[in-house]
Design a protein around this motif. Structure first.
Motif, PDB file in Angstrom:
ATOM      1  N   LEU A 152       0.963  -1.160  -0.604  1.00  0.00           N
ATOM      2  CA  LEU A 152       0.189  -0.135   0.215  1.00  0.00           C
ATOM      3  C   LEU A 152       1.040   1.397   0.134  1.00  0.00           C
ATOM      4  O   LEU A 152       0.844   2.408  -1.079  1.00  0.00           O
ATOM      5  CB  LEU A 152      -1.214  -0.086   1.202  1.00  0.00           C
ATOM      6  CG  LEU A 152      -1.770   1.577   1.581  1.00  0.00           C
ATOM      7  CD1 LEU A 152      -2.779   1.781   0.260  1.00  0.00           C
ATOM      8  CD2 LEU A 152      -2.427   1.110   2.909  1.00  0.00           C
ATOM      9  N   PHE A 153       1.493   1.495   0.693  1.00  0.00           N
ATOM     10  CA  PHE A 153       2.795   3.286   0.951  1.00  0.00           C
ATOM     11  C   PHE A 153       2.869   2.742  -0.322  1.00  0.00           C
ATOM     12  O   PHE A 153       3.638   4.027  -0.296  1.00  0.00           O
ATOM     13  CB  PHE A 153       3.706   2.652   2.320  1.00  0.00           C
ATOM     14  CG  PHE A 153       4.677   3.843   2.073  1.00  0.00           C
ATOM     15  CD1 PHE A 153       3.528   4.912   2.661  1.00  0.00           C
ATOM     16  CD2 PHE A 153       5.545   4.272   1.894  1.00  0.00           C
ATOM     17  CE1 PHE A 153       4.320   6.214   3.184  1.00  0.00           C
ATOM     18  CE2 PHE A 153       6.590   5.179   2.578  1.00  0.00           C
ATOM     19  CZ  PHE A 153       5.138   5.628   2.928  1.00  0.00           C
ATOM     20  N   THR A 154       4.434   1.399  -0.361  1.00  0.00           N
ATOM     21  CA  THR A 154       4.590   1.863  -2.129  1.00  0.00           C
ATOM     22  C   THR A 154       3.967   2.369  -3.163  1.00  0.00           C
ATOM     23  O   THR A 154       4.433   3.202  -4.054  1.00  0.00           O
ATOM     24  CB  THR A 154       5.750   0.515  -2.501  1.00  0.00           C
ATOM     25  OG1 THR A 154       6.273  -0.090  -0.761  1.00  0.00           O
ATOM     26  CG2 THR A 154       6.413   0.172  -3.215  1.00  0.00           C
ATOM     27  N   LEU A 155       2.916   1.650  -3.324  1.00  0.00           N
ATOM     28  CA  LEU A 155       2.279   1.987  -4.702  1.00  0.00           C
ATOM     29  C   LEU A 155       1.736   3.746  -4.399  1.00  0.00           C
ATOM     30  O   LEU A 155       1.667   4.175  -5.435  1.00  0.00           O
ATOM     31  CB  LEU A 155       0.973   1.173  -4.519  1.00  0.00           C
ATOM     32  CG  LEU A 155      -0.714   1.385  -4.977  1.00  0.00           C
ATOM     33  CD1 LEU A 155      -0.031   1.236  -6.306  1.00  0.00           C
ATOM     34  CD2 LEU A 155      -1.830   0.817  -4.910  1.00  0.00           C
ATOM     35  N   LEU A 156       0.921   3.869  -2.773  1.00  0.00           N
ATOM     36  CA  LEU A 156       1.123   5.915  -2.605  1.00  0.00           C
ATOM     37  C   LEU A 156       2.369   6.350  -3.230  1.00  0.00           C
ATOM     38  O   LEU A 156       1.652   7.753  -3.813  1.00  0.00           O
ATOM     39  CB  LEU A 156       0.311   5.677  -1.376  1.00  0.00           C
ATOM     40  CG  LEU A 156      -1.130   4.828  -1.394  1.00  0.00           C
ATOM     41  CD1 LEU A 156      -1.360   4.986   0.618  1.00  0.00           C
ATOM     42  CD2 LEU A 156      -2.255   6.510  -1.839  1.00  0.00           C
ATOM     43  N   LYS A 157       3.576   5.874  -2.926  1.00  0.00           N
ATOM     44  CA  LYS A 157       4.148   7.035  -3.191  1.00  0.00           C
ATOM     45  C   LYS A 157       4.962   6.751  -4.542  1.00  0.00           C
ATOM     46  O   LYS A 157       5.437   7.736  -4.915  1.00  0.00           O
ATOM     47  CB  LYS A 157       5.894   6.182  -2.277  1.00  0.00           C
ATOM     48  CG  LYS A 157       5.940   6.206  -0.814  1.00  0.00           C
ATOM     49  CD  LYS A 157       7.332   6.251  -0.401  1.00  0.00           C
ATOM     50  CE  LYS A 157       7.699   4.928  -0.438  1.00  0.00           C
ATOM     51  NZ  LYS A 157       9.286   5.161  -0.429  1.00  0.00           N
ATOM     52  N   TRP A 158       4.394   5.431  -5.146  1.00  0.00           N
ATOM     53  CA  TRP A 158       4.635   5.149  -6.869  1.00  0.00           C
ATOM     54  C   TRP A 158       3.350   6.298  -7.265  1.00  0.00           C
ATOM     55  O   TRP A 158       4.261   7.195  -8.359  1.00  0.00           O
ATOM     56  CB  TRP A 158       4.298   3.408  -6.991  1.00  0.00           C
ATOM     57  CG  TRP A 158       4.441   3.723  -8.501  1.00  0.00           C
ATOM     58  CD1 TRP A 158       5.677   3.888  -9.448  1.00  0.00           C
ATOM     59  CD2 TRP A 158       3.099   3.784  -9.797  1.00  0.00           C
ATOM     60  NE1 TRP A 158       5.011   3.864 -10.737  1.00  0.00           N
ATOM     61  CE2 TRP A 158       4.060   3.764 -11.108  1.00  0.00           C
ATOM     62  CE3 TRP A 158       1.745   4.146  -9.655  1.00  0.00           C
ATOM     63  CZ2 TRP A 158       2.923   3.968 -12.353  1.00  0.00           C
ATOM     64  CZ3 TRP A 158       0.978   4.094 -10.728  1.00  0.00           C
ATOM     65  CH2 TRP A 158       1.473   3.754 -11.422  1.00  0.00           C
TER      66      TRP A 158
END
Length: 224
Positions: A152-158
């Motif tokens: 989730l966090f990686t996706l939002l940063k992307w």
């Protein structure tokens, strides 16, 4: 009335943090707050300043708090309030997943209620579970994006790096937050009602929710 053992200076500010036990609970609490403020500001000069501004003290206190790197993911006006709360809890790993409940001795079953294979953790639900991964992929494809990120966090940063347009970024954030909420809702249905909604139905609900929220804000801004 001046409280015993408290020093009262010309600008009418209390500077002593240890009032007598005889003073009221309100005065004790005021002294406690003043001590906390002085500790966080690393100074007592604000107590004896010739002028006092609540706004200035508030801003100084806010400067002492480190900035979090997820606030723009959550506090987005295009995201429904209930979705903001759910994604905020997910980012903090505070959702009551089966793995978490098992650690507390509430349940003996740790298996994901949606896929029935792996341990149900926040990391699994968002988005390593087959059900949630498919939902997320379909929602992103609907918005014109393709991403294989299963965190989730990686996706939002992307999304933050990839989206150049502010409006598009906020809409995608709203869609991801709605996806997290609907996955959580589907998980609860699976546990309490032994019913797992289809991926297509879940994605459709997300699409309708996001479209309605975005359009309502656009109409409101235009004053229709």
């Amino acid at each position: 009335m001046v409280a015993p053992h408290a020093v009262y200076v010309k600008n009418r500010n209390w500077v002593d943090y240890s009032p007598s036990v005889a003073v009221s609970w309100a005065m004790k609490y005021i002294c406690k707050v003043k001590k906390d403020c002085s500790d966080r500001l690393h100074s007592t000069s604000w107590l004896t300043a010739t002028s006092y501004s609540i706004k200035v003290i508030y801003q100084n206190l806010c400067d002492q708090i480190p900035k979090v790197n997820w606030h723009y993911f959550v506090w987005n006006r295009y995201t429904l309030p209930k979705n903001r709360v759910t994604i905020w809890l997910a980012l903090h790993d505070r959702l009551k997943t089966k793995e978490r409940l098992h650690r507390y001795g509430v349940t003996m079953d740790e298996t994901c209620a949606l896929c029935g294979h792996d341990t149900e953790t926040s990391a699994h639900l968002f988005f390593k579970c087959h059900f949630s991964k498919e939902c997320c992929s379909m929602v992103l494809a609907w918005l014109g994006f393709i991403s294989s990120r299963n965190n989730l966090f990686t996706l939002l940063k992307w999304i933050h790096r990839y989206c150049k347009n502010s409006f598009t970024m906020k809409v995608v954030y709203a869609a991801v937050a709605s996806t997290v909420y609907q996955i959580r809702k589907a998980r609860n249905l699976a546990i309490w009602e032994q019913f797992v909604p289809s991926i297509a139905c879940t994605v459709k609900t997300i699409q309708v929710t996001v479209k309605h929220r975005v359009m309502s804000i656009i109409v409101r801004n235009k004053g229709y």
